[in-house]
Motif scaffolding. Structure first.
Motif, mmCIF file in Angstrom:
data_model
loop_
_atom_site.group_PDB
_atom_site.id
_atom_site.type_symbol
_atom_site.label_atom_id
_atom_site.label_comp_id
_atom_site.label_asym_id
_atom_site.label_seq_id
_atom_site.Cartn_x
_atom_site.Cartn_y
_atom_site.Cartn_z
ATOM 1 N N GLN A 44 0.854 -1.182 0.000
ATOM 2 C CA GLN A 44 0.000 0.000 0.000
ATOM 3 C C GLN A 44 0.888 1.229 0.000
ATOM 4 O O GLN A 44 1.939 1.198 0.628
ATOM 5 C CB GLN A 44 -0.882 0.019 1.258
ATOM 6 N N PRO A 45 0.598 2.334 -0.573
ATOM 7 C CA PRO A 45 -0.624 2.640 -1.302
ATOM 8 C C PRO A 45 -0.552 2.276 -2.785
ATOM 9 O O PRO A 45 -1.425 2.659 -3.564
ATOM 10 C CB PRO A 45 -0.750 4.148 -1.141
ATOM 11 N N GLN A 72 -1.135 -0.465 -4.223
ATOM 12 C CA GLN A 72 -2.130 -1.459 -4.641
ATOM 13 C C GLN A 72 -1.477 -2.566 -5.464
ATOM 14 O O GLN A 72 -2.001 -3.002 -6.474
ATOM 15 C CB GLN A 72 -3.265 -0.811 -5.436
ATOM 16 N N GLU A 112 0.934 -7.440 4.542
ATOM 17 C CA GLU A 112 0.646 -6.134 3.954
ATOM 18 C C GLU A 112 1.765 -5.187 4.368
ATOM 19 O O GLU A 112 2.130 -5.124 5.541
ATOM 20 C CB GLU A 112 -0.689 -5.600 4.449
ATOM 21 N N ARG A 147 2.699 -1.276 4.440
ATOM 22 C CA ARG A 147 2.142 0.081 4.299
ATOM 23 C C ARG A 147 3.278 1.089 4.390
ATOM 24 O O ARG A 147 3.986 1.142 5.391
ATOM 25 C CB ARG A 147 1.134 0.370 5.410
#
Length: 66
Positions: A6-7, A9, A58, A60
């Motif tokens: 992220q960000p 995607q 994930e 970030r």
């Protein structure tokens, strides 16, 4: 290991990393600029934690301003 960044995607598959620190380095980030989250448990991981090949992660990117 499945990684979602992220960000951006962006999904990537990555094998052969054993710790969060190795993962961050392999992706070209510094420890200070990302948060690493285990997707299933929503748990924030520290750089010294071990990873398994089944992990879903994930990343970030941390955005700061002054």
């Amino acid at each position: 290991m499945e990684i979602f960044i992220q960000p951006d995607q962006k999904f990537i598959q990555l094998d052969g990393v054993k710790t969060v620190r190795e993962l961050i380095k392999k992706l070209g980030f510094r420890e200070e600029e990302v948060l690493v989250i285990e997707t299933d448990s929503k748990r924030l991981l520290t750089p010294d934690e071990k990873l398994s090949p089944e992990c879903r992660i994930e990343i970030r990117k941390v955005i700061s301003g002054g």
